[in-house]
Every structure is written in structure tokens, then in C-alpha cells.
Design a protein around this motif. Structure first.
Motif, PDB file in Angstrom:
ATOM      1  N   MET A  70       0.840  -1.207   0.000  1.00 24.50           N
ATOM      2  CA  MET A  70       0.000   0.000   0.000  1.00 24.50           C
ATOM      3  C   MET A  70       0.868   1.247   0.000  1.00 24.50           C
ATOM      4  SD  MET A  70      -2.884  -0.994   2.862  1.00 24.50           S
ATOM      5  CE  MET A  70      -2.996   0.745   3.344  1.00 24.50           C
ATOM      6  N   ARG A  71       1.847   1.270   0.905  1.00 19.49           N
ATOM      7  CA  ARG A  71       2.713   2.443   1.028  1.00 19.49           C
ATOM      8  C   ARG A  71       3.547   2.630  -0.240  1.00 19.49           C
ATOM      9  NH1 ARG A  71      -0.793   3.689   4.440  1.00 19.49           N
ATOM     10  NH2 ARG A  71      -0.472   3.178   6.642  1.00 19.49           N
ATOM     11  N   ARG A  72       4.025   1.526  -0.821  1.00 16.23           N
ATOM     12  CA  ARG A  72       4.823   1.618  -2.032  1.00 16.23           C
ATOM     13  C   ARG A  72       4.012   2.235  -3.170  1.00 16.23           C
ATOM     14  NH1 ARG A  72       6.052  -0.495  -6.736  1.00 16.23           N
ATOM     15  NH2 ARG A  72       4.302  -1.942  -6.719  1.00 16.23           N
ATOM     16  N   ARG A  73       2.703   1.930  -3.193  1.00 16.56           N
ATOM     17  CA  ARG A  73       1.837   2.473  -4.236  1.00 16.56           C
ATOM     18  C   ARG A  73       1.360   3.886  -3.932  1.00 16.56           C
ATOM     19  NH1 ARG A  73      -2.162  -2.419  -6.354  1.00 16.56           N
ATOM     20  NH2 ARG A  73      -0.569  -4.066  -6.438  1.00 16.56           N
ATOM     21  N   GLY A  74       1.739   4.402  -2.776  1.00 15.58           N
ATOM     22  CA  GLY A  74       1.380   5.775  -2.445  1.00 15.58           C
ATOM     23  C   GLY A  74       0.118   5.946  -1.625  1.00 15.58           C
ATOM     24  N   HIS A  75      -0.490   4.838  -1.175  1.00 14.66           N
ATOM     25  CA  HIS A  75      -1.683   4.936  -0.332  1.00 14.66           C
ATOM     26  C   HIS A  75      -1.266   5.272   1.101  1.00 14.66           C
ATOM     27  CE1 HIS A  75      -4.343   3.444  -3.446  1.00 14.66           C
ATOM     28  NE2 HIS A  75      -3.591   2.381  -3.619  1.00 14.66           N
ATOM     29  N   GLN A  76      -1.733   6.388   1.604  1.00 14.05           N
ATOM     30  CA  GLN A  76      -1.426   6.794   2.975  1.00 14.05           C
ATOM     31  C   GLN A  76      -2.581   6.495   3.919  1.00 14.05           C
ATOM     32  OE1 GLN A  76       1.675   7.769   3.773  1.00 14.05           O
ATOM     33  NE2 GLN A  76       2.052   7.323   1.596  1.00 14.05           N
ATOM     34  N   THR A  77      -3.444   5.583   3.514  1.00 17.41           N
ATOM     35  CA  THR A  77      -4.603   5.205   4.318  1.00 17.41           C
ATOM     36  C   THR A  77      -4.171   4.701   5.686  1.00 17.41           C
ATOM     37  OG1 THR A  77      -5.645   4.506   2.254  1.00 17.41           O
ATOM     38  CG2 THR A  77      -6.688   3.788   4.295  1.00 17.41           C
ATOM     39  N   ASP A  78      -4.894   5.096   6.732  1.00 15.29           N
ATOM     40  CA  ASP A  78      -4.602   4.619   8.083  1.00 15.29           C
ATOM     41  C   ASP A  78      -4.970   3.142   8.212  1.00 15.29           C
ATOM     42  OD1 ASP A  78      -3.683   7.103   9.027  1.00 15.29           O
ATOM     43  OD2 ASP A  78      -5.745   7.776   9.360  1.00 15.29           O
ATOM     44  N   VAL A  79      -4.283   2.454   9.130  1.00 19.92           N
ATOM     45  CA  VAL A  79      -4.466   1.013   9.288  1.00 19.92           C
ATOM     46  C   VAL A  79      -4.644   0.658  10.754  1.00 19.92           C
ATOM     47  CG1 VAL A  79      -3.406  -1.273   9.012  1.00 19.92           C
ATOM     48  CG2 VAL A  79      -3.100   0.479   7.232  1.00 19.92           C
ATOM     49  N   ILE A  80      -5.644  -0.158  11.030  1.00 21.87           N
ATOM     50  CA  ILE A  80      -5.780  -0.831  12.320  1.00 21.87           C
ATOM     51  C   ILE A  80      -5.694  -2.327  12.040  1.00 21.87           C
ATOM     52  CG2 ILE A  80      -7.324  -1.384  14.253  1.00 21.87           C
ATOM     53  CD1 ILE A  80      -8.477   1.409  14.064  1.00 21.87           C
ATOM     54  N   MET A  81      -4.743  -2.997  12.655  1.00 19.83           N
ATOM     55  CA  MET A  81      -4.622  -4.445  12.491  1.00 19.83           C
ATOM     56  C   MET A  81      -5.712  -5.127  13.319  1.00 19.83           C
ATOM     57  SD  MET A  81      -2.140  -4.825  10.376  1.00 19.83           S
ATOM     58  CE  MET A  81      -1.939  -6.620  10.473  1.00 19.83           C
ATOM     59  N   VAL A  82      -6.427  -6.053  12.705  1.00 20.80           N
ATOM     60  CA  VAL A  82      -7.484  -6.811  13.377  1.00 20.80           C
ATOM     61  C   VAL A  82      -7.181  -8.277  13.096  1.00 20.80           C
ATOM     62  CG1 VAL A  82      -9.957  -7.219  13.558  1.00 20.80           C
ATOM     63  CG2 VAL A  82      -9.128  -4.933  13.033  1.00 20.80           C
ATOM     64  N   THR A  83      -6.543  -8.967  14.033  1.00 17.35           N
ATOM     65  CA  THR A  83      -5.960 -10.254  13.706  1.00 17.35           C
ATOM     66  C   THR A  83      -5.818 -11.144  14.931  1.00 17.35           C
ATOM     67  OG1 THR A  83      -3.942 -11.310  12.841  1.00 17.35           O
ATOM     68  CG2 THR A  83      -3.680  -9.208  13.954  1.00 17.35           C
ATOM     69  N   ALA A  84      -5.667 -12.441  14.665  1.00 17.57           N
ATOM     70  CA  ALA A  84      -5.416 -13.399  15.744  1.00 17.57           C
ATOM     71  C   ALA A  84      -3.926 -13.518  16.048  1.00 17.57           C
ATOM     72  CB  ALA A  84      -5.967 -14.776  15.353  1.00 17.57           C
ATOM     73  N   ALA A  85      -3.072 -12.855  15.271  1.00 14.55           N
ATOM     74  CA  ALA A  85      -1.627 -12.911  15.489  1.00 14.55           C
ATOM     75  C   ALA A  85      -1.274 -12.221  16.800  1.00 14.55           C
ATOM     76  CB  ALA A  85      -0.898 -12.254  14.321  1.00 14.55           C
ATOM     77  N   ARG A  86      -0.697 -12.979  17.730  1.00 12.85           N
ATOM     78  CA  ARG A  86      -0.392 -12.453  19.056  1.00 12.85           C
ATOM     79  C   ARG A  86       1.102 -12.358  19.340  1.00 12.85           C
ATOM     80  NH1 ARG A  86      -4.822 -13.401  22.833  1.00 12.85           N
ATOM     81  NH2 ARG A  86      -6.658 -14.154  21.705  1.00 12.85           N
ATOM     82  N   ASP A  87       1.943 -12.884  18.443  1.00 13.66           N
ATOM     83  CA  ASP A  87       3.373 -12.896  18.729  1.00 13.66           C
ATOM     84  C   ASP A  87       3.925 -11.467  18.706  1.00 13.66           C
ATOM     85  OD1 ASP A  87       4.763 -12.764  15.656  1.00 13.66           O
ATOM     86  OD2 ASP A  87       2.711 -13.542  15.801  1.00 13.66           O
ATOM     87  N   VAL A  88       4.874 -11.236  19.598  1.00 11.71           N
ATOM     88  CA  VAL A  88       5.413  -9.894  19.783  1.00 11.71           C
ATOM     89  C   VAL A  88       6.078  -9.378  18.511  1.00 11.71           C
ATOM     90  CG1 VAL A  88       7.101  -8.523  21.083  1.00 11.71           C
ATOM     91  CG2 VAL A  88       5.688 -10.215  22.268  1.00 11.71           C
ATOM     92  N   SER A  89       6.712 -10.261  17.752  1.00  7.69           N
ATOM     93  CA  SER A  89       7.396  -9.817  16.536  1.00  7.69           C
ATOM     94  C   SER A  89       6.413  -9.221  15.539  1.00  7.69           C
ATOM     95  CB  SER A  89       8.154 -10.988  15.899  1.00  7.69           C
ATOM     96  OG  SER A  89       7.261 -12.027  15.535  1.00  7.69           O
TER      97      SER A  89
END
Length: 226
Positions: A70-89
Motif C-alpha cells: 500500500m505504502r509503495r503504491r502511495g496509499h497513505q490510508t490509516d491502518v488498524i490491524m485486526v488479527t489473531a496474530a499475538r506474537d510480539v514480533s
């Protein structure tokens, strides 16, 4: 209206999340996508997207890889991650990619609503333009990095504490326990319990509103606003 793109590999979950978004005043679903490629196509095609609710585990890659593209294409849209991924990395990588919030599945409507309302408050602050005093800067960064109350007493839920804290922090004026309950979806008694905890720990200030008769109404304000 804040236009939202909902991205989730599970079509049923996407529909549920979209329905949640539609219930929050000021937000509207611009579209849904179920893959990284689909999300990018929708971003390219839609006239405006202000916010992406981005799942991480997608069939053709990760949500974070999609954000990078998204960023590479120039989209500056805000993002909220909504996911089951819990690992700190993954959480750390999301922060580095510029995700404003990170909501861990599973969650109830109140959890997503609190994130969206905090985001809306952040946009109102930033859209005001001009220069910011330190209190205003603290408020902006508080919306981005707010965490649950530490060292909660036994029987208190960090999730509920965060909901109450977010509602209070972004309120424009002091709120009663009933008003907090309506904004967070918890009972009035639960809201009152957490508000008293915030007051005891110095996070909130208590004021009394006197009516024509009867006991005064207790109203609370986030302490950094005073």
C-alpha cells in the motif's frame, strides 16, 4: 463519514466486522476484501478509503506485506490491524509499518467500537491543524499508544478497564457512569466500579453535578484534561 475497508480472509468474519463498523456513528463501510491482492485492488478502485481494518493471515500473504505494498503504491490510508496474530514480533512489525492500533481476535463489538471511537477522536484532533501544546501532543500520542491500566485489583478485567479508559479519555466533557456504560456496552454498576478505580489511582477526576433535588450526580473526567 470515515470510509472503512474491511479485510479478512474469512468472508463471515468480514461481514461481522463490517456490520460492527456500520453500527458506530461516523463510520461507513466502503468495501470488503478477503486477500492481500483483493485489498490492494479495492484501494486502487475505491474513490476514498480513510481506514483499513487489516487481517494479518491472508491466503496470498500477510496483512503487513499488504500494508508495505500500500505504502509503495502511495496509499497513505490509516491502518488498524485486526488479527489473531499475538506474537510480539508481529505486533512490533505492525508498529513499524505505521499501524495505529492492534486489535486481537476474538473481540466483541465494544472492543472494536472503542478502537474506532479513539481513531475518530484522533482524526478530529489532527484535522484541527495549527500548532499543538504539550497537552494536545500527549492526547494525540495517547490515542495511539494507550494501554490497559496496570496492576488491576483482583476481579478487574484489563479489557473492560481499557474500554472505560478509552471512553473517558476521548470524551469532550465529564461523563456519568450511565453514559460510560452506554458507550462501552458494560453495565452501569461495572462502569461505576472502574471509574472509582481510575479516580483512586489519579487517572480520573470526580465532579458533582447538583440537580433540583436528591443526591448529586457523580461525573468523571480524564485527569490529563484538567
Amino acid at each position: 463519514m470515515i470510509e472503512v475497508l474491511v479485510v479478512d480472509d474469512d468472508t463471515r468474519v468480514a461481514r461481522v466486522n463490517a456490520a460492527y463498523v456500520g453500527k458506530v456513528p461516523g463510520f461507513r463501510v466502503a468495501g470488503e476484501a478477503h486477500s492481500a491482492a483483493g485489498a490492494l485492488r479495492r484501494l486502487d478502485a475505491l474513490p476514498r478509503v480513510d481506514l483499513v481494518l487489516m487481517d494479518h493471515y491472508l491466503p496470498d500473504g500477510t496483512g503487513l506485506a499488504a500494508v508495505q505494498e500500500m505504502r509503495r503504491r502511495g496509499h497513505q490510508t490509516d491502518v488498524i490491524m485486526v488479527t489473531a496474530a499475538r506474537d510480539v514480533s508481529t505486533v512490533r512489525a505492525a508498529m513499524r509499518q505505521g499501524a495505529l492500533q492492534y486489535l486481537v481476535k476474538p473481540f466483541a463489538f465494544a472492543g472494536l467500537r472503542a478502537k474506532l471511537e479513539a481513531y475518530a477522536a484522533l482524526r478530529r484532533t489532527l484535522d484541527g491543524g495549527g500548532e499543538a501544546e504539550q497537552a494536545e501532543v500527549d492526547r494525540i500520542f495517547g490515542a495511539l499508544s494507550a494501554t490497559s491500566e496496570p496492576d488491576l485489583p483482583k476481579g478487574h478485567s484489563p479489557t473492560t478497564a481499557e474500554l472505560v479508559r478509552q471512553a473517558l479519555m476521548h470524551a469532550e466533557s465529564p461523563l456519568s457512569a450511565q453514559e460510560i456504560a452506554e458507550r462501552t456496552g458494560v453495565s452501569r454498576q461495572t462502569a461505576q466500579r472502574y471509574l472509582k478505580l481510575l479516580e483512586r489511582t489519579g487517572r480520573a477526576t470526580l465532579t458533582l453535578k447538583y440537580g433540583d433535588a436528591g443526591r448529586p450526580e457523580h461525573r468523571y473526567m480524564w485527569a490529563t484534561r484538567t
